[in-house]
Design a protein around this motif. Structure first.
Motif, PDB file in Angstrom:
ATOM      1  N   LYS A 615     -22.338   6.367  20.496  1.00  0.00           N
ATOM      2  CA  LYS A 615     -22.115   7.547  19.660  1.00  0.00           C
ATOM      3  C   LYS A 615     -22.036   8.823  20.492  1.00  0.00           C
ATOM      4  O   LYS A 615     -21.510   9.836  20.024  1.00  0.00           O
ATOM      5  CB  LYS A 615     -23.216   7.653  18.605  1.00  0.00           C
ATOM      6  CG  LYS A 615     -24.611   7.903  19.150  1.00  0.00           C
ATOM      7  CD  LYS A 615     -25.623   7.961  18.007  1.00  0.00           C
ATOM      8  CE  LYS A 615     -27.041   8.204  18.505  1.00  0.00           C
ATOM      9  NZ  LYS A 615     -28.020   8.254  17.391  1.00  0.00           N
ATOM     10  N   TYR A 616     -22.575   8.767  21.720  1.00  0.00           N
ATOM     11  CA  TYR A 616     -22.516   9.932  22.601  1.00  0.00           C
ATOM     12  C   TYR A 616     -21.547   9.726  23.754  1.00  0.00           C
ATOM     13  O   TYR A 616     -21.589  10.478  24.747  1.00  0.00           O
ATOM     14  CB  TYR A 616     -23.903  10.242  23.162  1.00  0.00           C
ATOM     15  CG  TYR A 616     -24.921  10.641  22.117  1.00  0.00           C
ATOM     16  CD1 TYR A 616     -24.606  11.552  21.119  1.00  0.00           C
ATOM     17  CD2 TYR A 616     -26.204  10.102  22.112  1.00  0.00           C
ATOM     18  CE1 TYR A 616     -25.541  11.922  20.162  1.00  0.00           C
ATOM     19  CE2 TYR A 616     -27.148  10.462  21.168  1.00  0.00           C
ATOM     20  CZ  TYR A 616     -26.801  11.372  20.187  1.00  0.00           C
ATOM     21  OH  TYR A 616     -27.718  11.737  19.240  1.00  0.00           O
ATOM     22  N   LEU A 617     -20.666   8.742  23.671  1.00  0.00           N
ATOM     23  CA  LEU A 617     -19.743   8.477  24.775  1.00  0.00           C
ATOM     24  C   LEU A 617     -18.853   9.680  25.091  1.00  0.00           C
ATOM     25  O   LEU A 617     -18.670  10.000  26.284  1.00  0.00           O
ATOM     26  CB  LEU A 617     -18.893   7.238  24.468  1.00  0.00           C
ATOM     27  CG  LEU A 617     -17.897   6.846  25.554  1.00  0.00           C
ATOM     28  CD1 LEU A 617     -18.601   6.547  26.873  1.00  0.00           C
ATOM     29  CD2 LEU A 617     -17.058   5.645  25.098  1.00  0.00           C
ATOM     30  N   PRO A 618     -18.273  10.377  24.129  1.00  0.00           N
ATOM     31  CA  PRO A 618     -17.428  11.536  24.483  1.00  0.00           C
ATOM     32  C   PRO A 618     -18.177  12.576  25.312  1.00  0.00           C
ATOM     33  O   PRO A 618     -17.661  13.072  26.318  1.00  0.00           O
ATOM     34  CB  PRO A 618     -17.001  12.100  23.122  1.00  0.00           C
ATOM     35  CG  PRO A 618     -17.093  10.932  22.190  1.00  0.00           C
ATOM     36  CD  PRO A 618     -18.258  10.139  22.661  1.00  0.00           C
ATOM     37  N   GLN A 619     -19.396  12.914  24.900  1.00  0.00           N
ATOM     38  CA  GLN A 619     -20.160  13.922  25.644  1.00  0.00           C
ATOM     39  C   GLN A 619     -20.522  13.408  27.039  1.00  0.00           C
ATOM     40  O   GLN A 619     -20.490  14.163  28.017  1.00  0.00           O
ATOM     41  CB  GLN A 619     -21.444  14.273  24.876  1.00  0.00           C
ATOM     42  CG  GLN A 619     -21.201  14.898  23.514  1.00  0.00           C
ATOM     43  CD  GLN A 619     -21.218  13.886  22.380  1.00  0.00           C
ATOM     44  OE1 GLN A 619     -20.624  12.808  22.491  1.00  0.00           O
ATOM     45  NE2 GLN A 619     -21.894  14.240  21.296  1.00  0.00           N
ATOM     46  N   THR A 620     -20.867  12.116  27.139  1.00  0.00           N
ATOM     47  CA  THR A 620     -21.219  11.556  28.444  1.00  0.00           C
ATOM     48  C   THR A 620     -20.019  11.561  29.377  1.00  0.00           C
ATOM     49  O   THR A 620     -20.137  11.869  30.570  1.00  0.00           O
ATOM     50  CB  THR A 620     -21.773  10.125  28.272  1.00  0.00           C
ATOM     51  OG1 THR A 620     -22.884  10.152  27.380  1.00  0.00           O
ATOM     52  CG2 THR A 620     -22.219   9.553  29.607  1.00  0.00           C
ATOM     53  N   LEU A 621     -18.839  11.237  28.854  1.00  0.00           N
ATOM     54  CA  LEU A 621     -17.631  11.241  29.681  1.00  0.00           C
ATOM     55  C   LEU A 621     -17.276  12.648  30.154  1.00  0.00           C
ATOM     56  O   LEU A 621     -16.785  12.830  31.276  1.00  0.00           O
ATOM     57  CB  LEU A 621     -16.462  10.630  28.909  1.00  0.00           C
ATOM     58  CG  LEU A 621     -16.534   9.116  28.668  1.00  0.00           C
ATOM     59  CD1 LEU A 621     -15.369   8.659  27.798  1.00  0.00           C
ATOM     60  CD2 LEU A 621     -16.544   8.343  29.988  1.00  0.00           C
TER      61      LEU A 621
END
Length: 952
Positions: A615-621
């Protein structure tokens, strides 16, 4: 050995779910085998991160916990006995750990060394561990092998003592001595914890002696003492059997009843009192050690595991020394007053310790008294600073992530169920653990600081290099109590109160196994991005997480000797500041997502490991791209990373195993860059400048030939939709690598001796250049050949040197290689007094195997062990990433595992024996030995080989 700890610093072990499972309807008694009672059914839950289980109890008191997980065709079995070193008596320390060894030495119906052989042949993995509070034995096997494991575990629970012989006792006593030499006495700072424990706990307290024990106590003991320990503590009523994997409780309970129900109860076991530990004044203790840097260690008494204040103390530890945003990092590491500084709150069943540690940088202090003062100033600063919202939020985010990532492994889930049941009587405590951390307030953290640290006494331990006692923080004011426990034990066999298991089961027959379970290889998809990055992905629905491994062709092979170590320094710099965020700000941003991004550099690749909740993949990327595209190359960051690397290099020079590996590299690869350690040398790293690292990155940190491997619960289209728009901002190509490895410079038939004065053990490496790596060719086939010689616990080499001679804690042989070069070596750490004899035994085994080869029985063992291991190979996202990385790197066909299995089935004894003749000629080897040269040289000269002193 493993130490039982609960703290926020090891949350992945602490948490395995986040909601208490809802109870499903209980089965009627008639559905259960006779003598088995259902205690609790928590097999149905509305939470996606709980660990479902069913808990049962047999009439003899054995607790059974079953976790059903059909995701992979394997099963993990854990038997935990509620006995560790804390149950021992003064003068009889080390018995719990010693018995961990004895439990693998055969029982009434299991032959010597057969336990290892059966599990290995079944394609499984196994081990045991002991800590202060429990001993556990565990196996992971393909699910069709479960009955064998239950047969093995029940036989050593109910039929062990008649198989415990005087000879086995003596051999394992020597093995434990070797283990202590390898993991404690011959390791820098290895004796720190036992010296602290002597001062921290009152004389006679269950935690005041080391888990491995005092060797004088083991030397006094006889075989009957060990048997008495088993009879006191190893009853089924003091054990928990936990089974997790592709099973159903109703199917396996009859087997549990069949194998365990007849084992009689042992003596009753009552809980040990949790007596608070207190110190009336600071206790200063010190020791000299063969170390490069002095170390200061402070320990404050606090509470015990699951005390109501434990959670707040864990968060306090995180604030004071838990990462780049902690006070110790800010005040000691960032300012380069210390190479390392950290805190911990390790909790055991009876007591917890709040610890603070620092290794001052060379020249930063005149003595450890200054380091102690710096730590105390940081504690005082906390009083003024207090607790922030970010302090609490990042810990809660870490907990959420850890509770989910902990579900990726059946072994991880089973170990938590087993530990929680053993210590707290409740297998799944995830919901309760999350709740107690969520309840912690700023005021709670500030209160526990006042209650347990401010103005309170501590043990202050100084470890200083030999001959530098002037560096200690303060003169010792504590002396441990010494005891005279007399001479050899007089315990007799007739003193034992034996109990016998009586049943009609024919235990002499090893249970059979069904057909090998079908193993599904990860279904993968591939994509090449516009900037040249090749992507290999797989979808896994087990947890809502995404794991990425980005591999950029940049590493030791791209360096020159004058700049050796530059790749690792680049990796360190990419983990520091960006143009938009300081190191601390970046760390905080990741922590609040429960994500991690880490860089490392090896021989061939710069690797970037990314872990994120999906769910936090965009922010992590976004944070990943900021690190890749906008590194700050800050001068202060570089200076700190450079100094830490230099201190690591000097520290590693005190480790005999590291010295042996370095010598092997130099002798096998000469002056080629592959002869250099990845971290570089003191000369090369000292000469590097930040401009060198920046230029190196501008030339080689390019995406054109990079590989991205990922495992996610998200579908391909969604993952690519997040990856592509971000990664295509990264552009460029790097020069083509050209690697030419020269021949070895070592002289065959020669012993190279490296002096490590006063070392209790010697490191032995018998080595030669060998094959480059492949996956279906001669390298793979030669690994099959080596399996029975030195590639498993029951190998010829290990059984000889460890189990028959008692020379070592473990001996092995193996091929290791990459695309460009490889070596073959046999290795062990042995007692210094038997170094020459050990080398002789190594060569005897190599010569006999080279001349006579493998037996038909060994061929059958190897085939079964290798071909049944696939069930364990692809379970977790991490395992899948490694498997998939090899596919990309070596351009493997999608069915290469099928080809390998076919090779294992079809390879002939003659082909394997021809490989042994080709690769194991004793005359082709060189020998590297690290140890006390004055003691070793007379032994080695008797071998008839030239002995040369070797210096770096």
């Amino acid at each position: 050995m493993k130490r039982f700890t609960f703290s926020v610093l090891s949350l992945s072990l602490l948490l395995a779910g986040c909601q208490q499972a809802a109870l499903s309807p209980q089965p009627t008694v008639s559905q259960l085998p006779a003598g088995i009672e259902l205690i609790k059914d928590a097999s149905v839950s509305s939470s996606s991160v709980a660990i479902p289980y069913k808990k049962y109890r047999l009439a003899n008191g054995l607790t059974v916990v079953v976790h059903e997980d059909q995701s992979d065709p394997l099963v993990h079995v854990d038997v935990t006995y509620h006995v560790g070193s804390a149950r021992e008596e003064p003068g009889k320390s080390g018995f719990a750990h010693f018995f961990e060894h004895m439990m693998f030495q055969g029982s009434e119906h299991v032959a010597d060394e057969q336990h290892f052989k059966i599990i290995t042949e079944a394609g499984g993995e196994m081990n045991g561990s002991t800590n202060s509070d429990r001993t556990n034995y565990y196996q992971t096997v393909p699910v069709n092998q479960l009955e064998k494991v239950l047969w093995l575990e029940s036989d050593r629970m109910g039929f062990l003592l008649d198989a415990v012989t005087e000879k086995k006792f003596e051999v394992q006593r020597e093995t434990v001595k070797n283990e202590r030499g390898q993991s404690v006495d011959n390791r820098p700072y290895g004796r720190l914890s036992e010296r602290v424990a002597q001062a921290f706990y009152p004389d006679g307290h269950p935690y005041s002696w080391p888990v491995i024990g005092h060797m004088a106590d083991l030397n006094r003991a006889n075989v009957n003492d060990v048997k008495a320990f088993f009879l006191r503590w190893y009853g089924p009523n003091n054990a928990t059997l936990t089974i997790g994997g592709a099973v159903k409780a109703e199917d396996i309970l009859p087997l549990v009843q069949q194998y365990f129900a007849a084992i009689p109860r042992g003596p009753e076991v009552t809980p040990t009192a949790k007596t608070a530990v207190s110190l009336t004044a600071d206790r200063y203790v010190s020791m000299e050690d063969n170390v490069h840097l002095p170390l200061l260690y402070m320990a404050f008494p606090t509470v015990y595991a699951r005390h109501e204040d434990e959670a707040a103390l864990d968060i306090l530890a995180e604030i004071l020394g838990g990462g780049n945003n902690s006070l110790l990092y800010k005040n000691l590491v960032k300012t380069q007053k210390a190479v390392q500084a950290q805190t911990g709150h390790g909790c055991q069943e009876l007591a917890c310790e709040f610890t603070l540690l620092a290794l001052p940088a060379p020249g930063a202090v005149k003595s450890l008294a200054e380091t102690e003062q710096q730590i105390r100033q940081s504690l005082a600063e906390f009083e003024q600073r207090g607790v922030t919202d970010d302090d609490l939020n990042k810990v809660k985010a870490k907990m959420e992530a850890a509770s989910i990532f902990a579900l990726q492994s059946v072994e991880g889930k089973v170990s938590r169920l087993a530990a929680n049941e053993t210590f707290f009587g409740e297998p799944d405590l995830a919901a309760a653990d999350l709740a107690r951390y969520q309840r912690v307030t700023k005021a709670d953290v500030e209160r526990v600081y006042q209650q347990y640290l401010k103005g309170k006494a501590a043990v202050v331990m100084s470890v200083v290099p030999k001959g530098q006692r002037q560096l200690i923080a303060r003169a010792d004011n504590f002396t441990p109590v010494t005891h005279d426990f007399g001479g050899p034990s007089t315990t007799k066999a007739e003193d034992l109160q034996l109990r016998r298991t009586q049943d009609s089961l024919d235990r002499s027959k090893i249970p059979g196994a069904g057909a090998n379970p079908a193993v599904s290889l990860p279904a993968t998809w591939q994509q090449q991005l516009s900037n040249g990055i090749r992507v290999l992905g797989a979808q896994s629905h087990e947890t809502p997480t995404t794991s990425l491994l980005l591999r950029v062709p940049l590493g030791l092979y791209d360096e020159t000797p004058p700049q050796a170590g530059i790749s690792q320094l680049l990796a360190a710099m990419l983990d520091e500041s960006t143009m938009l965020k300081t190191t601390e700000q970046m760390s905080l941003a990741l922590e609040k997502l429960g994500a991690s991004i880490s860089f490392s550099a090896g021989d061939e690749y710069l690797e970037v490991s990314v872990q994120s909740l999906s769910k936090y993949l965009p922010q992590t990327l976004e944070l990943l791209m900021e690190k890749l595209l906008l590194p700050a190359f800050n001068a202060d960051d570089f200076s700190r990373a450079q100094q830490q690397t230099l201190q690591f290099i000097q520290h590693s020079e005190k480790d005999a195993g590291v010295l042996a590996s370095r010598a092997v590299q130099q002798l096998m690869y000469g002056n080629h860059i592959s002869a250099y350690p990845n971290q570089g040398t003191l000369q090369s790293v000292s000469a590097l400048k930040i401009s060198d690292v920046k230029a190196y990155a501008q030339r080689l940190l390019k995406p054109a030939h990079a590989e991205l491997i990922l495992v996610s619960d998200l579908p391909q289209a969604q993952v690519l939709a997040e990856l592509q728009p971000r990664l295509r901002r990264w552009l460029g190509d790097a020069p083509t690598r050209n690697v030419q490895i020269p021949d070895a410079v070592a002289k065959t038939g020669t012993i190279y001796l490296i002096d490590k004065p006063d070392a209790p053990q010697s490191e032995i490496r018998i080595v030669k250049r060998s094959l480059n790596r492949d996956f279906t060719g001669e390298y793979f086939r030669s690994g099959l050949m080596n399996f029975v010689l030195g590639g498993n616990f029951n190998s010829r080499i290990n059984l000889n040197l460890r189990e028959e001679k008692g020379y070592t804690y473990g001996a092995t042989s193996y091929f290791s290689a990459d695309r460009y070069a490889g070596i073959y070596q046999a290795a062990a750490a042995v007692r210094a007094d038997v170094t020459g004899a050990s080398v002789q035994e190594f060569f005897k085994e190599l010569s006999r195997y080279q001349q006579q080869g493998m037996t038909p029985q060994e061929l059958d063992f190897m085939r079964k062990a290798i071909n049944q291991a696939d069930a364990l190979a692809y379970e977790t996202p991490g395992a899948k990433l490694g498997f998939m990385a090899a596919i990309l790197q070596y351009g493997l066909a999608s069915d290469f595992t099928t080809q390998r299995n076919q090779i294992v089935r079809d390879i002939t004894l003659d082909e394997l024996n021809q490989l042994a003749k080709r690769h194991l000629d004793p005359a082709s080897f060189s020998v590297v030995i690290v140890g006390p040269a004055a003691q070793l040289r007379p032994q080695l000269e008797k071998l008839g080989m030239p002995v040369e002193n070797y210096k770096f």
